[in-house]
Every structure is written in structure tokens, then in C-alpha cells.
Write an enzyme that holds these catalytic residues in place. Structure first.
Site, short mmCIF file in Angstrom:
data_model
loop_
_atom_site.label_atom_id
_atom_site.label_comp_id
_atom_site.label_asym_id
_atom_site.label_seq_id
_atom_site.Cartn_x
_atom_site.Cartn_y
_atom_site.Cartn_z
CD GLU A 61 -2.71 -1.36 -0.08
OE1 GLU A 61 -2.92 -0.37 -0.81
OE2 GLU A 61 -3.09 -2.51 -0.39
CG ASP A 65 1.89 -7.43 -6.04
OD1 ASP A 65 1.35 -7.19 -4.95
OD2 ASP A 65 1.29 -7.99 -6.98
#
Length: 714
Positions: free
Chosen positions: A551, A616
Site C-alpha cells: 500500500e 507488489d
């Protein structure tokens, strides 16, 4: 068989050796009387072949899960996802009511059952009013017999207040009293929060130039059927099924069959034209500052002088206005009210809901009908998300998890600062601004404190009235409450809005808000395989730590780099640094765009998934933060049955394990339009870019998991 036998052996091993903890000294924290994490694991450990093994209940369960998921016949340097998840995929059988099985679905199911427990408990005299109302709405949802008894009277009364549904009113319908703007403002649909978006989406978001100010956003219209089908016309099989569905619903409401067939054919023609406009003018963020353009496009809307808006395209607004001008009011009214009726079916009689189910299965043979309690639990959660989130935290959330997650967040942000400071491709000016953004990033961990404040919770629901006698009307009242709050933000915009953050509390997810430079980590995801204090830190950092890293990296992905430290949209990168970023971006697009999901024969869309692929790859932040933690606290015990793997190797194996997923073919196809890559390539893609990973698993240079060319950004 072997893995199942080993899992059973581990469980017995735990029972046989749990007494070892008694022989270790009792060491407690002077601050809170709790045994520190590392010492707690040591108390449940033993030496085995030179390695310290963790034999706590959490460690044994975690080891069993990982072992049962692995396929050790696969070379981890060839396909690490298959190595970590092969047996899970092979041996998992999906129940008829499931389209996917993974750690996310497991925790969601657990939280769903807890919600059901909360909602079905008897109302107590001293309970907070919001909790009582929430239980009443659930009770009324479950009382299908009473819903049948009151029938369609509540919704028909609502339609009368709008001037009626023309297809029902026949010649009685009064055209002179109808305007689409008035109808859009007055319509309330139980499962939609905010102004209805049947013609154009209207919402309040932070201003692009100043995120502390509100911004009226004009966006894409919501259609009853995907535009890709509608533009093919009425003769298309799917469009024809949709048409017969809306006609049948009108007839079940009492419309004459012939009239419904004719009039709803005309409203479908109108919807097809709307779909053509949407297809012709895709997403374009054209900023409209001058209200005259909006006055010209929609002269009937009472725009305020200080309002501003953003539209996809001025040409799109012109086309929509032209379509509305040439479309009879009766057709407009039939379309708008037909759409609102369709969106209300879940709150009405069994005949209507059965017709909806029949249509859903015609369109999607794999559509799953859930039991009534699941449906009512989901509806109650949507209508009372703050109340149920508050009760969930009070009853089931481990408060220590909030503080522990915050400490982990701080450690991971320290690694972000190091990365921003040391990367070689940013110039100093951009680096300074990026560092300022990283330090200004705010967060909501677990839940906002206001959620446990009885006075604030009561105040939010103060004007809401519900009962257990009229499910539909109660749902309307709940929706109106949400709508009123949504548009009260037009007066001011609060970046730390506790109501918004509180709405995510039971979600098994995490998110980053670009226009607020804020990360939300809900209580729902701080549990199970993602976060459990009775497991080694390498599992916690690879679990919730990887989500935190994901995030916060979004703040610096291809979209995040367009927003500054305050969440304002604007250019703050130098041209030279931006050019270097775009070159690195191409590497990710090409890397992921070359992955193929062989089960369905489709390639991953490298451009669609770019932002989340970059995020990611931010897992390196969590890994580096764990290494720092381990340097300070020492080497952690290994897991039984997995003692050949070092704590560093277990970080990667644990992370892959939490993304093991068994999915139906349809689910796999549906995910190809998602901004996230399929789970397999979320692991293969990011791990193959990490030198730490290939070094620790000794993957030869040039192997699948250690390519010579790696994509690296943060």
C-alpha cells in the site's frame, strides 16, 4: 498422504513437547506484564539437529498449513508459486457455493460468521441504539413471511411520490411534472449510496488541486447491462434476456404485459444509446473549471456559483444532453424508475427475487445463490457498517494487534526512506519531494478511535428510524443517511474522516488513497495467516508486512507519482527523473505482459496491472524491515517439519503461502480484467526481481526465478 501424515505428526509433536515451556525461565515485560514476542516463541521451542524449533500452537498450525500447500517435487528456482502452492491447488476441492478458496476467503468466512453471531443475539435493554437498529434490520430481512405479507405497497408508495412509473400508470401518468434532474435527486435505492448514476455519475471527491476542498465529480454512467453487450443491439442473445427480464419485473409489479413490452422496448433503446455514448467516450480526466460549460450542457441542473466539476469529455456531455433533448419524458421516466426498481429487488418479494435469480443464471450459469442468512448479514453490514464494525472491534479484535501493526508500519516506512535516499535514478529535487511525501503519509490502523465512542456513534445514527416490520423502508432510511453524509462533504472535506475509515473496519483488505496520501489497514485483515502474534516475525512481516509495503508503495507507483504529499494532483517530478521512471515502467509492463494463464489461455495485461505490480515489488521493504528486526532481536526459531529453511527463506515461502488460491475457470477469467495480476504471477513476478530471494534459494543466474534482467524501481 505424506503431507497430511506430517501435519498430524506435528500436531502430536506439539502436544508432546508443550511441557518444555515449563522448564524455561519466566521472562515478562516490566511495562505491561506480557511476555515479549521473541521470548514467548523461545518458551515454546526446542533444539533439534542444531536448530531451534518453535513448537507453539501457532507455529505448529502454520507449519502444517505450509507443508500441506507445498509441492516439493518442483524446483523453487523454476516455479516458486507451484513449489509453495502446488499441493494446495491440487488437493483443494471447491464447495458448490464457492468460486475461490484462499486465505482471504477463509478469514472473510470467519468474520462473516462472527457478524452473524452479533446480528442474531437478542437485543439487550442497555444496548446502544445503533446496535438495536442493526439487529432489527437483520431480523426484518430474515422474516420473508412478513415481507410477503406487506408485498409491494412500500415501494409503490415511494414511486407515487416520484409521479409514478409510467408503465404502471398508463394514461394517468403526468408528463408535465417530470424532469430527469428532479427524479435523480429524489430517487433513493436501498443498495446505492450517493446520487444515482443511471445517466451520469455524480459524487464528491477531494479537489484535484487542493485535496482539502470538495470537488463535484461527473463520471461514467451505470448501466443495467454491460455496454459491450448493449451496443450490439436488441438482437444480441444477452440483450434479449435482459429485455425479457425487465419486462417480467414490470408485469410482476402489475403492468399490462403488452404495454410493458412496448414501453420498456423504448426505454431499452434509450439505454442502448447511453451505452454507445459511454463506449465512444472512454475515461478522460478533462478538468472543467468554467461552470458555463456545465450550464450549457445541463441547463436544468441548479449549479451553485462556487461549484466546480470534472468530466470525462465535454463532447460526451454534449452528446448526453442531445440524447436527453430528443428522448420523450415518458421514456426517460420509464428508464430511470425501471433501473431503480431493479436495484431494489433484493429487498422485495420472493417472486421478484426468483425472477432476478433466473436472469442471473441465464447470464452466468455459474452464478451462486447464497443462503438467506448470508445475504441478510451482507445487507446489514452495508447498511450499518459503522455499528457492526464497532461491535466487531469491541467483541473480537485483539487490541495488541493495532499497536504491533503500527510498530511494523514504522519499521517499513524507515526502509522506504532508505530506498528513496539511496536510489540512483532520482535527482535530488524530486528525491526531496518524494521523501516529504513519504513522511507526510498518514494511516488508519485497525479502526478509528471514534468507533468506540458511544456518543459519536449515537450522534451519527441520531436521525435514523428503522423497524422490524418494513425491511424495504428501513433499508431506504439507512441509504438516505449514507447519502446525506456523502453530500454533506460538499461543505468541507476532512482528510481524517473517521466515518470513511470506520466503514472499512471488517474488510479483509488494505488500501491506499491517492488523493489523501493515506493508507488504511482494517481490523479485518489483522488476523489469521496475515497477522498472528503466536507465529515467528518472519511470518508476520511476510503477511501483514507485505500488505503494508504494497500500500505505501502505491504512493510512488505510476498513479501515485501524480499526487503530491497533500494528495493534490500535479506535476512534482523533474522531466529527467520522470523519463527514467517511464523507462523502468516499461520493464514491468513487458515482464508481466509476457505471463500467460495456461488454464484459460490468456495473457496478463501488463498495462492494466502496472500499478499493482509495482506495489507488489514493494515487498522488498517488508523483507528489509524484517532483517533489521532480526538483527536487533536475534535469530528466530524455525518451524517443525520445515527446519531446513532459514528464517529468511521462510519469509518468501510464507508470503507465497498466503497467496495460494484455488479458483474456478470463470473466476480466473474474471480476474484477467482486475488491476491485480493473478496470484501466481504476483509471486513469480516480484520474487524473480529480488536478488535477496535468488541468493537465499541459490537460484542459478538465468533460471526462471533469477533472470539476468530484473525490473527494479523501489
Amino acid at each position: 498422504m505424506l503431507s497430511s501424515f506430517l501435519a498430524l505428526t506435528l500436531s502430536l509433536l506439539y502436544l508432546n513437547h508443550s511441557c518444555n515451556a515449563k522448564s524455561l525461565p519466566s521472562i515478562t515485560s516490566k511495562e505491561n506484564g506480557l511476555v515479549p514476542h521473541s521470548l514467548r516463541l523461545l518458551q515454546n521451542s526446542k533444539f533439534d539437529e542444531g536448530n531451534l524449533l518453535c513448537l507453539s500452537k501457532g507455529c505448529v498450525k502454520a507449519a502444517a498449513s505450509i507443508i500441506n500447500s507445498m509441492d516439493r517435487s518442483v524446483d523453487p528456482c523454476d516455479d516458486f508459486y507451484q513449489f509453495a502452492c502446488g499441493s494446495f491447488i491440487k488437493n483443494t476441492i471447491l464447495d458448490d457455493d464457492k468460486v475461490s478458496e484462499n486465505q482471504f476467503t477463509v478469514i472473510k468466512e470467519e468474520i462473516l460468521n462472527w457478524k452473524r453471531m452479533i446480528l442474531t443475539e437478542p437485543i439487550q435493554p442497555d444496548e446502544l441504539r445503533p446496535f438495536k437498529m442493526m439487529k432489527l434490520v437483520y431480523k426484518s430481512c430474515m422474516d420473508q413471511e412478513h415481507i410477503e405479507k406487506i408485498g409491494l405497497e412500500p415501494i409503490k408508495e415511494m414511486l407515487k411520490s416520484l409521479g409514478g412509473w409510467p408503465v404502471l400508470e398508463a394514461e394517468k401518468w403526468n408528463e408535465s411534472k417530470f424532469t430527469w434532474t428532479d427524479t435523480m435527486q429524489k430517487l433513493i435505492v436501498p443498495n446505492k449510496i450517493g446520487y444515482l448514476d443511471y445517466l451520469i455519475k455524480i459524487s464528491v471527491i477531494p479537489h484535484l488541486d487542493n485535496s482539502t476542498n470538495p470537488f463535484i465529480y461527473l463520471g461514467k454512467a451505470s448501466l443495467g447491462l454491460k455496454s459491450e453487450y448493449l451496443v450490439k443491439g436488441k438482437d444480441h442473445e444477452v440483450v434479449d434476456k435482459y429485455y425479457r427480464y425487465i419486462v417480467d419485473i414490470a408485469v410482476l409489479f402489475g403492468a399490462d404485459s403488452q404495454r410493458a413490452t412496448k414501453e420498456l422496448s423504448e426505454s431499452l433503446d434509450f439505454e442502448i444509446e447511453l451505452a454507445k455514448i459511454e463506449e465512444e467516450y472512454p475515461l478522460e480526466m478533462n478538468y472543467v473549471k468554467v461552470l458555463k460549460k456545465l450550464y450549457d450542457a445541463f441547463p436544468n441542473i441548479p449549479w451553485k456559483e462556487n461549484d466546480t466539476a470534472v468530466a470525462y469529455s465535454q463532447k460526451k456531455l454534449d452528446k448526453l444532453n442531445t440524447l436527453l433533448d430528443k428522448t420523450p419524458k415518458r421514456v426517460q421516466a420509464n428508464y430511470l424508475i425501471q433501473r431503480s426498481v431493479i436495484d431494489s429487488l433484493d429487498f422485495l418479494t420472493e417472486d421478484l427475487r426468483k425472477r432476478k435469480l433466473k436472469y442471473k443464471k441465464e447470464i452466468d450459469p455459474d452464478f451462486i445463490e447464497y443462503p438467506q442468512w448470508k445475504y441478510c448479514t451482507d445487507i446489514s453490514t452495508k447498511l450499518f457498517n459503522l455499528a457492526i464494525g464497532s461491535l466487531y472491534v469491541r467483541r473480537f479484535f485483539n487490541e495488541n494487534a493495532k499497536q504491533n501493526a503500527l510498530e511494523m508500519l514504522n519499521g517499513i516506512k524507515e526502509e522506504l526512506y532508505k530506498t528513496l535516499s539511496s536510489n540512483e535514478w532520482m535527482d535530488d529535487r524530486t528525491r526531496e519531494k518524494a521523501m516529504n511525501k513519504a513522511k507526510a503519509m498518514t494511516h488508519n490502523i485497525a479502526y478509528p478511535d471514534e468507533l468506540l465512542d458511544d456518543n459519536k456513534l449515537n450522534a451519527y445514527y441520531e436521525n435514523l428510524e428503522v423497524n422490524d416490520q418494513d425491511f424495504y423502508t428501513s433499508a431506504l432510511n439507512c441509504t438516505k443517511l449514507g447519502t446525506d453524509y456523502e453530500f454533506s462533504k460538499s461543505k468541507y472535506f476532512n482528510r481524517s474522516d473517521w466515518v470513511i475509515a470506520g466503514g472499512f473496519v471488517t474488510d479483509v483488505n488494505a488500501l491506499y488513497q491517492y488523493n489523501k496520501n493515506n493508507m488504511i489497514l482494517p481490523a479485518g485483515i489483522l488476523k489469521g495467516a496475515f497477522f498472528s502474534n503466536d507465529r515467528p516475525k518472519y511470518m508476520i512481516y511476510s503477511g501483514i508486512g507485505s500488505f503494508i509495503s504494497h500500500e505505501i508503495t502505491h504512493g510512488f507507483d505510476n498513479i501515485g507519482k501524480l499526487y503530491d504529499m497533500h494528495g493534490n494532483f500535479g506535476k512534482w517530478w523533474t522531466e529527467e527523473t520522470n523519463k527514467r521512471f517511464l523507462e523502468k515502467e516499461k520493464c514491468f509492463i513487458n515482464q508481466y505482459g509476457n505471463y500467460t494463464v495456461h488454464e484459460i489461455g490468456l495473457k496478463v495485461d501488463g498495462k492494466l496491472t502496472l500499478g499493482d505490480n509495482i506495489a507488489d515489488n514493494g515487498v522488498s521493504l517488508a523483507y528489509n524491515a524484517y532483517r533489521v528486526w532480526a538483527e536487533r532481536h536475534g535469530v528466530e526459531p524455525r518451524l517443525p517439519g520445515l527446519q531446513e529453511y532459514t528464517p529468511q527463506q521462510m519469509f518468501w515461502l510464507s508470503y507465497a503461502n498466503i497467496l495460494c488460491s484455488k479458483d474456478t475457470l470463470k473466476t480466473q477469467k474474471d480476474r484477467m480484467t482486475d488491476v491485480h495480476s493473478p496470484y501466481r504471477f504476483r509471486i513469480i513476478g516480484s520474487f524473480s526481481n529480488m536478488k535477496f530471494f535468488s541468493d537465499e534459494f541459490r537460484c542459478p543466474l538465468g533460471s526462471n526465478m533469477n533472470p539476468a534482467e530484473k525490473c527494479q524501481l523501489w
